[in-house]
Design a protein around this motif. Structure first.
Motif, PDB file in Angstrom:
ATOM      1  N   GLU A 190       0.818  -1.206   0.000  1.00 31.98           N
ATOM      2  CA  GLU A 190       0.000   0.000   0.000  1.00 31.98           C
ATOM      3  C   GLU A 190       0.854   1.259   0.000  1.00 31.98           C
ATOM      4  O   GLU A 190       0.578   2.225  -0.711  1.00 31.98           O
ATOM      5  CB  GLU A 190      -0.932  -0.016   1.213  1.00 31.98           C
ATOM      6  N   ARG A 191       1.939   1.268   0.791  1.00 32.12           N
ATOM      7  CA  ARG A 191       2.821   2.428   0.841  1.00 32.12           C
ATOM      8  C   ARG A 191       3.504   2.651  -0.506  1.00 32.12           C
ATOM      9  O   ARG A 191       3.678   3.791  -0.952  1.00 32.12           O
ATOM     10  CB  ARG A 191       3.862   2.244   1.940  1.00 32.12           C
ATOM     11  N   ALA A 192       3.876   1.565  -1.180  1.00 26.42           N
ATOM     12  CA  ALA A 192       4.512   1.712  -2.473  1.00 26.42           C
ATOM     13  C   ALA A 192       3.547   2.238  -3.529  1.00 26.42           C
ATOM     14  O   ALA A 192       3.932   3.009  -4.423  1.00 26.42           O
ATOM     15  CB  ALA A 192       5.074   0.360  -2.933  1.00 26.42           C
ATOM     16  N   LEU A 193       2.268   1.877  -3.410  1.00 28.10           N
ATOM     17  CA  LEU A 193       1.280   2.381  -4.350  1.00 28.10           C
ATOM     18  C   LEU A 193       0.954   3.846  -4.095  1.00 28.10           C
ATOM     19  O   LEU A 193       0.737   4.626  -5.028  1.00 28.10           O
ATOM     20  CB  LEU A 193       0.005   1.530  -4.279  1.00 28.10           C
ATOM     21  N   VAL A 194       0.901   4.214  -2.806  1.00 23.85           N
ATOM     22  CA  VAL A 194       0.580   5.595  -2.451  1.00 23.85           C
ATOM     23  C   VAL A 194       1.766   6.515  -2.710  1.00 23.85           C
ATOM     24  O   VAL A 194       1.605   7.642  -3.218  1.00 23.85           O
ATOM     25  CB  VAL A 194       0.114   5.679  -0.984  1.00 23.85           C
ATOM     26  N   GLN A 195       2.949   6.085  -2.371  1.00 20.30           N
ATOM     27  CA  GLN A 195       4.165   6.897  -2.527  1.00 20.30           C
ATOM     28  C   GLN A 195       5.108   6.209  -3.524  1.00 20.30           C
ATOM     29  O   GLN A 195       6.044   5.512  -3.138  1.00 20.30           O
ATOM     30  CB  GLN A 195       4.858   7.080  -1.175  1.00 20.30           C
ATOM     31  N   PRO A 196       4.841   6.346  -4.811  1.00 23.37           N
ATOM     32  CA  PRO A 196       5.743   5.708  -5.793  1.00 23.37           C
ATOM     33  C   PRO A 196       7.118   6.376  -5.785  1.00 23.37           C
ATOM     34  O   PRO A 196       7.221   7.593  -5.645  1.00 23.37           O
ATOM     35  CB  PRO A 196       5.005   5.924  -7.119  1.00 23.37           C
ATOM     36  N   THR A 197       8.127   5.595  -5.937  1.00 23.30           N
ATOM     37  CA  THR A 197       9.517   6.075  -5.938  1.00 23.30           C
ATOM     38  C   THR A 197      10.105   5.886  -7.330  1.00 23.30           C
ATOM     39  O   THR A 197      10.051   4.792  -7.892  1.00 23.30           O
ATOM     40  CB  THR A 197      10.378   5.308  -4.917  1.00 23.30           C
ATOM     41  N   SER A 198      10.643   6.960  -7.900  1.00 23.08           N
ATOM     42  CA  SER A 198      11.252   6.920  -9.233  1.00 23.08           C
ATOM     43  C   SER A 198      12.770   7.092  -9.096  1.00 23.08           C
ATOM     44  O   SER A 198      13.246   8.045  -8.460  1.00 23.08           O
ATOM     45  CB  SER A 198      10.671   8.034 -10.113  1.00 23.08           C
ATOM     46  N   TYR A 199      13.464   6.173  -9.685  1.00 22.84           N
ATOM     47  CA  TYR A 199      14.931   6.243  -9.674  1.00 22.84           C
ATOM     48  C   TYR A 199      15.493   6.803 -10.972  1.00 22.84           C
ATOM     49  O   TYR A 199      16.689   6.699 -11.241  1.00 22.84           O
ATOM     50  CB  TYR A 199      15.516   4.845  -9.443  1.00 22.84           C
ATOM     51  N   ASN A 200      14.609   7.407 -11.773  1.00 19.70           N
ATOM     52  CA  ASN A 200      15.038   8.008 -13.026  1.00 19.70           C
ATOM     53  C   ASN A 200      15.417   9.460 -12.749  1.00 19.70           C
ATOM     54  O   ASN A 200      14.591  10.375 -12.830  1.00 19.70           O
ATOM     55  CB  ASN A 200      13.906   7.911 -14.062  1.00 19.70           C
ATOM     56  N   PHE A 201      16.663   9.711 -12.383  1.00 21.23           N
ATOM     57  CA  PHE A 201      17.128  11.063 -12.073  1.00 21.23           C
ATOM     58  C   PHE A 201      18.571  11.200 -12.552  1.00 21.23           C
ATOM     59  O   PHE A 201      19.232  10.229 -12.940  1.00 21.23           O
ATOM     60  CB  PHE A 201      17.025  11.348 -10.570  1.00 21.23           C
ATOM     61  N   ALA A 202      19.054  12.432 -12.517  1.00 23.08           N
ATOM     62  CA  ALA A 202      20.433  12.745 -12.940  1.00 23.08           C
ATOM     63  C   ALA A 202      21.050  13.691 -11.930  1.00 23.08           C
ATOM     64  O   ALA A 202      20.343  14.412 -11.200  1.00 23.08           O
ATOM     65  CB  ALA A 202      20.434  13.358 -14.342  1.00 23.08           C
ATOM     66  N   ILE A 203      22.370  13.719 -11.881  1.00 28.96           N
ATOM     67  CA  ILE A 203      23.115  14.579 -10.958  1.00 28.96           C
ATOM     68  C   ILE A 203      24.044  15.440 -11.786  1.00 28.96           C
ATOM     69  O   ILE A 203      24.810  14.938 -12.615  1.00 28.96           O
ATOM     70  CB  ILE A 203      23.904  13.749  -9.935  1.00 28.96           C
TER      71      ILE A 203
END
Length: 224
Positions: A190-203
């Motif tokens: 449920e937490r993963a559905l409510v708070q999706p985490t995206s690792y598609n980022f750049a630095i």
């Protein structure tokens, strides 16, 4: 005259031959011979048949030569005997001189000298033993100190290793609280559905984090 001209012609023809031909001819000539090392006849072959019954003739010596060799032989042995006799006399004379310089002692004096020598030897042994015992005691103390230092260092290393292990165990226990188990798997879903985490980022070079969602939001606001 004709013979001289023929020889000159042969010499000229040899000079005209190339060095390669000379070398090949020399190698062919050497192949015709086999080198054999010179050695004496082995012992097991025995006497040759041509020399089996040969009696060598004794060389006749001139009388004057024999007399001269005998004289030289006698002179040599006479001189060597004189030298040996001289050396023996010298050794005997040296012994006599050495004995004359010695003082004759009575048995009592010899016994007293022997006891004095024994006393000096015992004193030397006693002093050497004291030095040896002192050195061994110092070595034992140094060895004991070294062993104690090693034991203390080992205890310190063991204590440090134990502390590192305990700290790692505590850290693993703390991380274990966030692990997904059978009991909290539903809450994690449920937490993963409510708070999706995206690792598609750049630095970037300054260390700023740029996510794709942020860029999409910025572009939509600009379009409006």
């Amino acid at each position: 005259m004709s013979g001289f001209s023929t020889a000159a012609g042969l010499l000229a023809s040899r000079c005209l031959v190339s060095p390669l031909q000379h070398q090949s001819a020399a190698s062919q000539t050497l192949l015709q011979y086999t080198a054999v090392r010179f050695r004496r006849k082995p012992r097991w072959l025995g006497t040759a048949k041509s020399k089996l019954f040969r009696v060598p003739e004794r060389r006749q010596q001139i009388e004057e030569e024999r007399v001269e060799l005998m004289r030289l032989h006698n002179n040599y042995h006479t001189q060597m005997k004189a030298v040996r006799r001289f050396l023996i006399d010298e050794v005997e004379a040296f012994k006599l001189v050495s004995r004359a310089g010695m003082v004759i002692q009575t048995p009592e004096e010899a016994e007293a000298e022997w006891e004095e020598v024994q006393r000096i030897n015992e004193e030397w042994n006693r002093s050497v033993a004291e030095v040896r015992e002192k050195r061994l005691a110092e070595e034992r103390e140094q060895r004991k100190t070294f062993i104690l230092e090693r034991l203390v260092a080992k205890e310190a290393r063991d204590q440090e290793r134990q502390e590192r292990v305990e700290a790692r165990v505590r850290a693993e226990k703390e991380q274990g609280k966030t692990f997904i188990t059978r009991d909290n798997i539903d809450q994690a879903i449920e937490r993963a559905l409510v708070q999706p985490t995206s690792y598609n980022f750049a630095i970037d070079s300054n260390g700023n984090l740029h996510r794709q969602d942020d860029e999409v939001q910025i572009s939509t606001t600009q379009n409006k």
